[in-house]
Scaffold this motif. Sequence first.
Motif, PDB file in Angstrom:
ATOM      1  N   GLY A  53     -13.389   9.825 -18.242  1.00 56.70           N
ATOM      2  CA  GLY A  53     -12.013   9.913 -17.744  1.00 56.70           C
ATOM      3  C   GLY A  53     -11.276  10.071 -19.175  1.00 56.70           C
ATOM      4  N   LEU A  54     -10.720   8.863 -19.998  1.00 59.16           N
ATOM      5  CA  LEU A  54     -10.188   9.324 -21.611  1.00 59.16           C
ATOM      6  C   LEU A  54     -11.236   8.534 -22.561  1.00 59.16           C
ATOM      7  CD1 LEU A  54      -6.137   8.631 -20.155  1.00 59.16           C
ATOM      8  CD2 LEU A  54      -7.643  11.220 -20.050  1.00 59.16           C
ATOM      9  N   SER A  55     -12.154   8.370 -22.408  1.00 63.17           N
ATOM     10  CA  SER A  55     -12.502   8.320 -23.521  1.00 63.17           C
ATOM     11  C   SER A  55     -12.900   9.270 -23.995  1.00 63.17           C
ATOM     12  CB  SER A  55     -14.115   7.299 -22.971  1.00 63.17           C
ATOM     13  OG  SER A  55     -13.650   6.304 -22.816  1.00 63.17           O
ATOM     14  N   ASP A  56     -13.325   9.820 -25.315  1.00 58.70           N
ATOM     15  CA  ASP A  56     -14.513  10.990 -25.998  1.00 58.70           C
ATOM     16  C   ASP A  56     -15.205  11.122 -25.280  1.00 58.70           C
ATOM     17  OD1 ASP A  56     -12.723  10.268 -27.898  1.00 58.70           O
ATOM     18  OD2 ASP A  56     -13.806   9.786 -29.239  1.00 58.70           O
ATOM     19  N   ARG A  57     -14.956  12.939 -25.480  1.00 62.09           N
ATOM     20  CA  ARG A  57     -16.292  13.475 -25.159  1.00 62.09           C
ATOM     21  C   ARG A  57     -17.627  13.641 -26.032  1.00 62.09           C
ATOM     22  NH1 ARG A  57     -14.652  15.233 -18.963  1.00 62.09           N
ATOM     23  NH2 ARG A  57     -13.309  13.299 -18.670  1.00 62.09           N
ATOM     24  N   PRO A  58     -18.980  14.217 -25.688  1.00 67.86           N
ATOM     25  CA  PRO A  58     -19.996  14.064 -26.536  1.00 67.86           C
ATOM     26  C   PRO A  58     -19.894  15.728 -26.636  1.00 67.86           C
ATOM     27  CG  PRO A  58     -20.523  13.836 -24.181  1.00 67.86           C
ATOM     28  CD  PRO A  58     -19.953  13.769 -24.349  1.00 67.86           C
ATOM     29  N   LEU A  59     -19.138  16.965 -26.106  1.00 69.75           N
ATOM     30  CA  LEU A  59     -19.467  18.275 -26.235  1.00 69.75           C
ATOM     31  C   LEU A  59     -18.090  19.088 -26.174  1.00 69.75           C
ATOM     32  CD1 LEU A  59     -22.030  19.192 -23.166  1.00 69.75           C
ATOM     33  CD2 LEU A  59     -22.844  18.640 -25.958  1.00 69.75           C
ATOM     34  N   LYS A  60     -18.066  20.325 -27.133  1.00 71.66           N
ATOM     35  CA  LYS A  60     -16.674  20.466 -27.220  1.00 71.66           C
ATOM     36  C   LYS A  60     -16.010  21.212 -25.854  1.00 71.66           C
ATOM     37  CE  LYS A  60     -14.986  24.709 -29.476  1.00 71.66           C
ATOM     38  NZ  LYS A  60     -15.041  25.931 -29.965  1.00 71.66           N
ATOM     39  N   ASP A  61     -17.160  21.617 -24.472  1.00 71.43           N
ATOM     40  CA  ASP A  61     -16.488  21.729 -23.357  1.00 71.43           C
ATOM     41  C   ASP A  61     -16.403  20.077 -22.615  1.00 71.43           C
ATOM     42  OD1 ASP A  61     -16.089  21.946 -20.229  1.00 71.43           O
ATOM     43  OD2 ASP A  61     -17.592  23.495 -20.629  1.00 71.43           O
ATOM     44  N   ARG A  62     -15.739  19.827 -22.356  1.00 71.94           N
ATOM     45  CA  ARG A  62     -15.239  18.245 -22.540  1.00 71.94           C
ATOM     46  C   ARG A  62     -15.333  18.175 -20.494  1.00 71.94           C
ATOM     47  NH1 ARG A  62     -11.330  14.860 -22.636  1.00 71.94           N
ATOM     48  NH2 ARG A  62     -11.206  13.914 -21.378  1.00 71.94           N
ATOM     49  N   PHE A  63     -15.828  19.227 -20.139  1.00 74.67           N
ATOM     50  CA  PHE A  63     -15.868  18.859 -18.510  1.00 74.67           C
ATOM     51  C   PHE A  63     -17.174  19.045 -18.235  1.00 74.67           C
ATOM     52  CE2 PHE A  63     -12.021  21.057 -18.301  1.00 74.67           C
ATOM     53  CZ  PHE A  63     -10.862  19.824 -18.402  1.00 74.67           C
ATOM     54  N   LYS A  64     -18.440  19.191 -19.229  1.00 73.31           N
ATOM     55  CA  LYS A  64     -19.635  18.605 -19.084  1.00 73.31           C
ATOM     56  C   LYS A  64     -20.337  17.344 -19.054  1.00 73.31           C
ATOM     57  CE  LYS A  64     -21.406  23.250 -20.408  1.00 73.31           C
ATOM     58  NZ  LYS A  64     -22.356  23.710 -21.988  1.00 73.31           N
ATOM     59  N   GLY A  65     -21.035  17.258 -17.668  1.00 74.15           N
ATOM     60  CA  GLY A  65     -21.419  15.600 -17.314  1.00 74.15           C
ATOM     61  C   GLY A  65     -22.533  15.920 -18.253  1.00 74.15           C
ATOM     62  N   HIS A  66     -22.420  14.980 -19.432  1.00 76.86           N
ATOM     63  CA  HIS A  66     -23.662  15.260 -20.510  1.00 76.86           C
ATOM     64  C   HIS A  66     -24.179  14.218 -21.103  1.00 76.86           C
ATOM     65  CE1 HIS A  66     -26.158  16.999 -23.959  1.00 76.86           C
ATOM     66  NE2 HIS A  66     -25.616  16.375 -24.539  1.00 76.86           N
TER      67      HIS A  66
END
Length: 313
Positions: free
Chosen positions: A83-96
């Motif tokens: 969602g609009l929470s921060d993403r752990p990787l530079k590529d925000r679309f990776k499910g990590h």
Amino acid sequence: MTLQPSRLVSINRDAPPEGAEAFCLRRDGRNIRFMLAPGGEKPRGTVLISPGRCEFIEKYFEVAREIQSRGFAVFITDHYGQGLSDRPLKDRFKGHIDSFDTYAADFEAMISAVWDRLPGPHALLGHSMGGMVAVKMLARGRIPVRACALSAPMLGINGLAPGASIAATAAVLLGLAARYVPGRDTDVKAPTYHGNMLTHDQARFDRMVRYYEADRALMLGAPTFGWVAAAARAIDETRRPGFAESIQIPMLIASAADDSLVSTRAQERFAAHSLSAQLVDMPHARHEILMEKDEIRQRFWAAFDALLTRAKL
């Protein structure tokens, strides 16, 4: 930890629940988004919602409105990396993710930060990956709820053979945790209804797509080796002797008969070991029971209402 106002994405013909507000919790240098919606002047309590992989708060507006109609306040989160929470990787679309413990700890921190705005008693509702997060929180004993409803909980993943989880763990140890798992489409685009494994209800499926079109930041792509390894560890944990038995509050496990994503057999196994879980089959349902056709959803809500009665909520 600090709280900041956030935003909700809007599309036509899908209003947020009445009085809804969005916030971000700043925790360990990360922003985790959540939504609060009140339950009326004299609320019966609060339902805390833990969504599944790739899901986001707005997808649950209809569910939240239905919970409000039952007299409950609602809390919903975007798990870290979604969602609009921060993403752990530079590529925000990776499910990590590093560990499902991160999801659980974030959820616990968020409800602790706004506990005075969550009238009791409390119930927990988790779907798929969010169901796994829910049982981890309950087993940790750090979330004071009186009942738990699980929609197609991810207690096992179809096609995740032991060899696959071992390979994912090996990839993590080799420093490849952030790489997409092989064989998955890495072109992140809006899904199409034809051939989908989520729901038989095209209107609800199309509504999800309209949210993606309104804000591409809501989208999430294929999982990484790190996510698969973390999921495998979480699944192994739920299969340890005494895990299911440690959760003693009334529990509903809604099992989708046509689920091609998570293991219904794992749900049956968990329910058989549980001291308090009731397994309810959802005939003709694909994975996303709460986004299914009305007749399937009505069966779920009837079981949910029965759970509330059993828990005296």
